[in-house]
Scaffold this motif. Structure first.
Motif, PDB file in Angstrom:
ATOM      1  N   LEU A 125      10.503  23.486  -0.286  1.00 52.75           N
ATOM      2  CA  LEU A 125      11.399  23.858   0.917  1.00 52.75           C
ATOM      3  C   LEU A 125      10.851  22.643   1.540  1.00 52.75           C
ATOM      4  N   ALA A 126      10.130  21.857   1.432  1.00 58.26           N
ATOM      5  CA  ALA A 126       9.884  21.293   2.704  1.00 58.26           C
ATOM      6  C   ALA A 126       9.962  19.669   1.879  1.00 58.26           C
ATOM      7  N   GLY A 127       9.216  20.078   0.876  1.00 62.07           N
ATOM      8  CA  GLY A 127       9.218  18.321  -0.010  1.00 62.07           C
ATOM      9  C   GLY A 127       7.604  18.308   0.101  1.00 62.07           C
ATOM     10  N   VAL A 128       6.830  18.556   0.669  1.00 57.82           N
ATOM     11  CA  VAL A 128       5.342  18.308   0.907  1.00 57.82           C
ATOM     12  C   VAL A 128       4.627  18.202  -0.699  1.00 57.82           C
ATOM     13  N   CYS A 129       4.720  19.011  -1.190  1.00 55.50           N
ATOM     14  CA  CYS A 129       3.890  19.577  -2.388  1.00 55.50           C
ATOM     15  C   CYS A 129       4.713  18.004  -3.168  1.00 55.50           C
ATOM     16  N   GLY A 130       5.918  17.914  -3.122  1.00 50.06           N
ATOM     17  CA  GLY A 130       6.731  16.667  -4.194  1.00 50.06           C
ATOM     18  C   GLY A 130       6.279  15.378  -3.705  1.00 50.06           C
ATOM     19  N   GLY A 131       5.430  15.273  -2.838  1.00 51.95           N
ATOM     20  CA  GLY A 131       5.613  14.472  -1.941  1.00 51.95           C
ATOM     21  C   GLY A 131       3.882  14.066  -2.308  1.00 51.95           C
ATOM     22  N   MET A 175       0.805  -1.741  -0.010  1.00 48.22           N
ATOM     23  CA  MET A 175      -0.222  -0.480   0.093  1.00 48.22           C
ATOM     24  C   MET A 175       0.835   1.223  -0.088  1.00 48.22           C
ATOM     25  N   LYS A 176       0.774   1.957  -0.658  1.00 47.60           N
ATOM     26  CA  LYS A 176       1.507   3.524  -1.115  1.00 47.60           C
ATOM     27  C   LYS A 176       0.763   3.970   0.171  1.00 47.60           C
ATOM     28  N   ARG A 177       1.867   4.711   0.185  1.00 47.29           N
ATOM     29  CA  ARG A 177       1.740   5.907   2.079  1.00 47.29           C
ATOM     30  C   ARG A 177       2.121   7.347   1.332  1.00 47.29           C
ATOM     31  N   ILE A 178       1.481   8.617   1.698  1.00 51.60           N
ATOM     32  CA  ILE A 178       1.973   9.605   1.026  1.00 51.60           C
ATOM     33  C   ILE A 178       3.438   9.575   2.232  1.00 51.60           C
ATOM     34  N   ALA A 179       4.872  10.784   1.604  1.00 49.78           N
ATOM     35  CA  ALA A 179       4.937  11.264   2.324  1.00 49.78           C
ATOM     36  C   ALA A 179       6.089  12.565   2.147  1.00 49.78           C
ATOM     37  N   ARG A 180       6.748  13.400   2.528  1.00 48.54           N
ATOM     38  CA  ARG A 180       7.797  13.972   1.968  1.00 48.54           C
ATOM     39  C   ARG A 180       8.314  13.729   1.323  1.00 48.54           C
ATOM     40  N   THR A 181       8.890  14.584  -0.087  1.00 48.43           N
ATOM     41  CA  THR A 181       9.703  14.110  -0.823  1.00 48.43           C
ATOM     42  C   THR A 181      11.052  14.587  -0.453  1.00 48.43           C
ATOM     43  N   ILE A 228       2.699  23.805   7.242  1.00 46.20           N
ATOM     44  CA  ILE A 228       2.953  24.029   8.820  1.00 46.20           C
ATOM     45  C   ILE A 228       3.443  22.528   9.612  1.00 46.20           C
ATOM     46  N   ALA A 229       2.069  22.548   9.210  1.00 47.36           N
ATOM     47  CA  ALA A 229       0.632  21.189  10.040  1.00 47.36           C
ATOM     48  C   ALA A 229       1.668  19.771   9.184  1.00 47.36           C
ATOM     49  N   ALA A 230       1.617  20.031   7.594  1.00 53.03           N
ATOM     50  CA  ALA A 230       2.068  18.983   6.991  1.00 53.03           C
ATOM     51  C   ALA A 230       3.538  18.678   6.719  1.00 53.03           C
ATOM     52  N   ILE A 231       4.159  19.800   6.843  1.00 51.75           N
ATOM     53  CA  ILE A 231       5.857  19.371   7.401  1.00 51.75           C
ATOM     54  C   ILE A 231       6.047  18.695   8.469  1.00 51.75           C
ATOM     55  N   PHE A 232       5.241  19.072  10.496  1.00 45.20           N
ATOM     56  CA  PHE A 232       5.810  18.109  10.571  1.00 45.20           C
ATOM     57  C   PHE A 232       4.983  16.465  11.156  1.00 45.20           C
ATOM     58  N   LEU A 233       3.422  16.357  10.502  1.00 42.78           N
ATOM     59  CA  LEU A 233       3.007  15.640  10.041  1.00 42.78           C
ATOM     60  C   LEU A 233       3.084  14.235   8.990  1.00 42.78           C
ATOM     61  N   ILE A 234       3.573  14.930   8.371  1.00 44.49           N
ATOM     62  CA  ILE A 234       3.986  13.771   7.495  1.00 44.49           C
ATOM     63  C   ILE A 234       5.875  13.483   7.334  1.00 44.49           C
ATOM     64  N   PRO A 235       5.913  12.316   6.584  1.00 44.31           N
ATOM     65  CA  PRO A 235       7.430  11.411   7.155  1.00 44.31           C
ATOM     66  C   PRO A 235       8.095  11.687   5.970  1.00 44.31           C
ATOM     67  N   ASN A 236       9.219  12.597   5.863  1.00 40.62           N
ATOM     68  CA  ASN A 236      10.066  12.132   5.171  1.00 40.62           C
ATOM     69  C   ASN A 236       9.982  10.427   4.343  1.00 40.62           C
ATOM     70  N   ASP A 237       9.727  10.488   2.452  1.00 45.48           N
ATOM     71  CA  ASP A 237      10.230   9.333   2.372  1.00 45.48           C
ATOM     72  C   ASP A 237      11.033   7.996   2.500  1.00 45.48           C
ATOM     73  N   THR A 238      12.440   8.496   3.969  1.00 45.16           N
ATOM     74  CA  THR A 238      13.487   7.808   3.644  1.00 45.16           C
ATOM     75  C   THR A 238      12.496   6.802   5.251  1.00 45.16           C
ATOM     76  N   ASP A 239      12.109   7.385   5.670  1.00 43.25           N
ATOM     77  CA  ASP A 239      11.612   6.914   6.948  1.00 43.25           C
ATOM     78  C   ASP A 239      10.724   6.343   6.912  1.00 43.25           C
ATOM     79  N   VAL A 240       9.647   5.652   5.466  1.00 48.41           N
ATOM     80  CA  VAL A 240       8.731   4.997   5.185  1.00 48.41           C
ATOM     81  C   VAL A 240       8.288   3.845   5.248  1.00 48.41           C
TER      82      VAL A 240
END
Length: 66
Positions: free
Chosen positions: A13-19, A1-7, A51-63
């Motif tokens: 900026l923080a990888g949210v849009c890329g993720g 299952m694919k999960r959302i993650a910051r790229t 800003i909430a997404a920066i703190f709530l969505i993990p990096n893709d290396t952590d998923v």
């Protein structure tokens, strides 16, 4: 299952849009343009969500995909 993650590969900026673009399989530039267009009338809301997404969505290396 694919999960959302910051790229970490396509980060401006923080990888949210890329993720989000990776998750929905669309061009990251399109997501960034939509974010900027929505930021104009809804600046406080979009800024708070980003800003909430920066703190709530993990990096893709952590998923771990299962």
């Amino acid at each position: 299952m694919k999960r959302i993650a910051r790229t970490t590969r396509d980060r401006k900026l923080a990888g949210v849009c890329g993720g989000l673009a990776d998750y929905f399989n669309i061009d990251p530039t399109l997501v960034r343009i939509i974010a900027v267009v929505l930021f104009i009338p809804f600046s406080a809301l979009i800024a708070a969500l980003y800003i909430a997404a920066i703190f709530l969505i993990p990096n893709d290396t952590d998923v771990v995909d299962t």
